[in-house]
Design a protein around this motif. Structure first.
Motif, PDB file in Angstrom:
ATOM      1  N   PRO A 328       0.834  -1.210   0.000  1.00 56.17           N
ATOM      2  CA  PRO A 328       0.000   0.000   0.000  1.00 56.17           C
ATOM      3  C   PRO A 328       0.864   1.254   0.000  1.00 56.17           C
ATOM      4  N   PRO A 329       0.345   2.364  -0.522  1.00 54.31           N
ATOM      5  CA  PRO A 329       1.121   3.617  -0.508  1.00 54.31           C
ATOM      6  C   PRO A 329       1.295   4.118   0.920  1.00 54.31           C
ATOM      7  N   PRO A 330       2.398   4.801   1.210  1.00 51.81           N
ATOM      8  CA  PRO A 330       2.595   5.335   2.554  1.00 51.81           C
ATOM      9  C   PRO A 330       1.608   6.461   2.828  1.00 51.81           C
ATOM     10  N   PRO A 331       1.247   6.675   4.091  1.00 51.12           N
ATOM     11  CA  PRO A 331       0.317   7.767   4.410  1.00 51.12           C
ATOM     12  C   PRO A 331       0.972   9.110   4.121  1.00 51.12           C
ATOM     13  N   PRO A 332       0.177  10.132   3.776  1.00 54.55           N
ATOM     14  CA  PRO A 332       0.763  11.458   3.525  1.00 54.55           C
ATOM     15  C   PRO A 332       1.394  12.001   4.796  1.00 54.55           C
ATOM     16  N   PRO A 333       2.479  12.756   4.684  1.00 56.86           N
ATOM     17  CA  PRO A 333       3.143  13.281   5.885  1.00 56.86           C
ATOM     18  C   PRO A 333       2.287  14.314   6.588  1.00 56.86           C
ATOM     19  N   THR A 334       2.345  14.322   7.896  1.00 63.79           N
ATOM     20  CA  THR A 334       1.667  15.354   8.675  1.00 63.79           C
ATOM     21  C   THR A 334       2.488  16.631   8.559  1.00 63.79           C
ATOM     22  N   PRO A 335       1.914  17.799   8.920  1.00 58.70           N
ATOM     23  CA  PRO A 335       2.678  19.050   8.825  1.00 58.70           C
ATOM     24  C   PRO A 335       4.019  18.983   9.541  1.00 58.70           C
ATOM     25  N   SER A 336       4.082  18.282  10.674  1.00 55.93           N
ATOM     26  CA  SER A 336       5.347  18.203  11.415  1.00 55.93           C
ATOM     27  C   SER A 336       6.369  17.334  10.698  1.00 55.93           C
ATOM     28  N   GLN A 337       5.909  16.477   9.762  1.00 55.60           N
ATOM     29  CA  GLN A 337       6.808  15.601   9.026  1.00 55.60           C
ATOM     30  C   GLN A 337       7.163  16.149   7.650  1.00 55.60           C
ATOM     31  N   ALA A 338       6.587  17.287   7.311  1.00 54.31           N
ATOM     32  CA  ALA A 338       6.843  17.857   5.992  1.00 54.31           C
ATOM     33  C   ALA A 338       8.336  18.105   5.815  1.00 54.31           C
ATOM     34  N   VAL A 339       8.806  17.859   4.614  1.00 54.66           N
ATOM     35  CA  VAL A 339      10.233  18.016   4.340  1.00 54.66           C
ATOM     36  C   VAL A 339      10.581  19.497   4.240  1.00 54.66           C
ATOM     37  N   PRO A 340      11.547  19.989   5.047  1.00 50.85           N
ATOM     38  CA  PRO A 340      11.947  21.392   4.923  1.00 50.85           C
ATOM     39  C   PRO A 340      12.485  21.684   3.537  1.00 50.85           C
ATOM     40  N   GLY A 341      12.231  22.902   3.064  1.00 46.96           N
ATOM     41  CA  GLY A 341      12.761  23.294   1.764  1.00 46.96           C
ATOM     42  C   GLY A 341      11.960  22.765   0.593  1.00 46.96           C
ATOM     43  N   LYS A 342      10.701  22.327   0.843  1.00 46.86           N
ATOM     44  CA  LYS A 342       9.866  21.862  -0.261  1.00 46.86           C
ATOM     45  C   LYS A 342       9.702  22.977  -1.278  1.00 46.86           C
ATOM     46  N   PRO A 343       9.892  22.699  -2.574  1.00 44.79           N
ATOM     47  CA  PRO A 343       9.861  23.770  -3.567  1.00 44.79           C
ATOM     48  C   PRO A 343       8.567  24.570  -3.512  1.00 44.79           C
ATOM     49  N   GLN A 344       8.698  25.874  -3.543  1.00 40.95           N
ATOM     50  CA  GLN A 344       7.575  26.796  -3.586  1.00 40.95           C
ATOM     51  C   GLN A 344       7.741  27.671  -4.821  1.00 40.95           C
ATOM     52  N   ALA A 345       6.698  28.449  -5.101  1.00 37.40           N
ATOM     53  CA  ALA A 345       6.817  29.393  -6.204  1.00 37.40           C
ATOM     54  C   ALA A 345       7.930  30.380  -5.895  1.00 37.40           C
ATOM     55  N   GLN A 346       8.713  30.710  -6.891  1.00 34.57           N
ATOM     56  CA  GLN A 346       9.862  31.568  -6.657  1.00 34.57           C
ATOM     57  C   GLN A 346       9.493  33.035  -6.704  1.00 34.57           C
ATOM     58  N   GLN A 347      10.319  33.864  -6.058  1.00 30.14           N
ATOM     59  CA  GLN A 347      10.164  35.302  -6.128  1.00 30.14           C
ATOM     60  C   GLN A 347      11.128  35.831  -7.182  1.00 30.14           C
ATOM     61  N   PRO A 348      10.950  37.088  -7.598  1.00 30.30           N
ATOM     62  CA  PRO A 348      11.916  37.658  -8.541  1.00 30.30           C
ATOM     63  C   PRO A 348      13.317  37.571  -7.979  1.00 30.30           C
ATOM     64  N   PRO A 349      14.332  37.569  -8.846  1.00 30.49           N
ATOM     65  CA  PRO A 349      15.708  37.354  -8.401  1.00 30.49           C
ATOM     66  C   PRO A 349      16.123  38.313  -7.304  1.00 30.49           C
ATOM     67  N   ALA A 350      16.994  37.794  -6.424  1.00 30.08           N
ATOM     68  CA  ALA A 350      17.434  38.581  -5.285  1.00 30.08           C
ATOM     69  C   ALA A 350      18.402  39.665  -5.714  1.00 30.08           C
ATOM     70  N   ASN A 351      18.640  40.553  -4.781  1.00 32.99           N
ATOM     71  CA  ASN A 351      19.585  41.643  -4.959  1.00 32.99           C
ATOM     72  C   ASN A 351      20.887  41.124  -5.562  1.00 32.99           C
ATOM     73  N   PRO A 352      21.348  41.693  -6.703  1.00 33.53           N
ATOM     74  CA  PRO A 352      22.583  41.176  -7.303  1.00 33.53           C
ATOM     75  C   PRO A 352      23.793  41.324  -6.403  1.00 33.53           C
TER      76      PRO A 352
END
Length: 364
Positions: A328-352
């Motif tokens: 069977p598939p593993p259960p979805p992770p709870t918020p406390s088990q979420a992997v840090p650094g999960k990709p999110q929508a990016q912001q415009p490039p940082a200060n050069p």
């Protein structure tokens, strides 16, 4: 004799060497972008050498005819083959096609190393044929996997190439997101809520209000910060008030909304958290010129578009796994088990002038 080495094997085996030939990614520098300049020759070099344009320097092999033999390999003998069939000649054109297939823009200084490795591969592949390696039960499956890998890599490269934004699109992005490229030279005064041992009784709330009024009247933040440290008997040296150059998304998220409202020369009201009070001053504001962030915008926009193409590619693909085999598939992770650094929508490039965050946050 015919002795063809599958390209997939060559790519796999040359991976480490090719990785060494790729130019290192250039980190963002602390200086504004400038037009490329020609490096000066060392002081010990003749004056005439420093005056020679780089474009006039001929790369090794540039004048060799494309059909000319550049590698001659002897000793590649198949079982029972006559000596006349044990030599292989590789032309410049053949070798450069091989280089192009491995990686674009491989420096000429690396060609000899790759040629040497290619000869080793030819020798080992020849030995593999003698030993019947291509008859091994896993050989065909591994070749299928290599083909899939090369197809996927080529698809990724073509998708990357197709998502490059035009100059007009880059300028439009810059114009429509001008607030994202505003840069603030920021100062901060910190007033701890508790006083150290030996300090005279002091109401830190009253103290910070007085400090805020004096800062707003134009007193030097560094002087005021030192005075706070003396008054409260705080341990260690007083913190520097300089926060450097900041952009939206690069400041304390609890304080940013108030800071970005300040004009150049203005001082914030008192901001507090559980441990301290803070007073901010904006020394100056400027909008970063387009040329300084053009490359960062291009990389950001291309990555956003590439991710969308990847999403579209995978959206139409579905796999049903047989649970009797896979379980069977593993259960979805709870918020406390979420992997840090999960990709999110990016912001415009940082200060050069500041390296971009590893996982940029979404545009605001």
């Amino acid at each position: 004799m015919k002795n063809k080495l599958p390209l997939a094997i060559l790519v796999f085996c040359c991976g480490a060497l090719v990785a060494q030939t790729k130019p290192a990614a250039k980190p963002n520098t602390t200086k504004p972008a400038q037009a490329p300049t020609t490096k000066s020759a060392p002081s010990s070099a003749p004056a005439a050498a420093s005056a020679t344009p780089a474009a006039q320097v001929t790369a090794p092999g540039a004048n060799v005819d494309p059909k000319a033999t550049v590698i001659t390999v002897t000793g590649l003998c198949a079982p029972g083959a006559p000596p006349t069939d044990c030599t292989r000649s590789i032309s410049k054109d053949e070798f450069e096609k091989l280089l192009s297939a491995l990686s674009p823009n491989i420096p000429a200084a690396q060609h000899r190393s790759i040629a040497g490795l290619y000869v080793q591969l030819l020798a080992m592949a020849n030995q593999g044929e003698k030993l019947g390696a291509d008859k091994d039960p896993s050989f065909e499956e591994r070749m299928k996997l290599e083909r899939l890998r090369l197809l996927a890599q080529t698809a990724e490269r073509k998708m990357q190439e197709s998502t490059k934004p035009s100059d007009e699109e880059l300028q439009t992005f810059y114009t429509e997101n001008s607030s994202k490229f505003e840069q603030l030279a920021l100062r901060r005064i910190t007033v701890p809520k508790t006083v150290g041992k030996g300090a005279a009784p002091v109401d830190t709330k009253t103290l910070v209000e007085q400090i805020q009024k004096r800062a707003a009247a134009g007193e030097d933040p560094d002087k005021l910060q030192s005075e706070v440290w003396v008054t409260t008997k705080a341990t260690g040296a007083p913190p520097s008030t300089s926060q450097g150059l900041k952009r939206r998304g690069m400041m304390d998220p609890r304080h940013e909304a108030q800071i970005v409202q300040l004009k150049a020369g203005e001082v914030s009201s008192v901001i507090e958290d559980g441990q301290s009070y803070y007073i901010y001053k904006v020394d100056s504001r400027r909008t970063i010129p387009f040329k300084e962030v053009e490359k960062d915008i291009a990389e950001f926009e291309q990555q956003q578009r590439f991710q969308e193409k990847m999403r579209q590619t995978m959206a139409g693909v579905k796999a049903d796994l047989n649970e009797a085999y896979f379980g069977p598939p593993p259960p979805p992770p709870t918020p406390s088990q979420a992997v840090p650094g999960k990709p999110q929508a990016q912001q415009p490039p940082a200060n050069p002038q500041t390296p971009p965050p590893a996982t940029p946050s979404a545009p605001k």
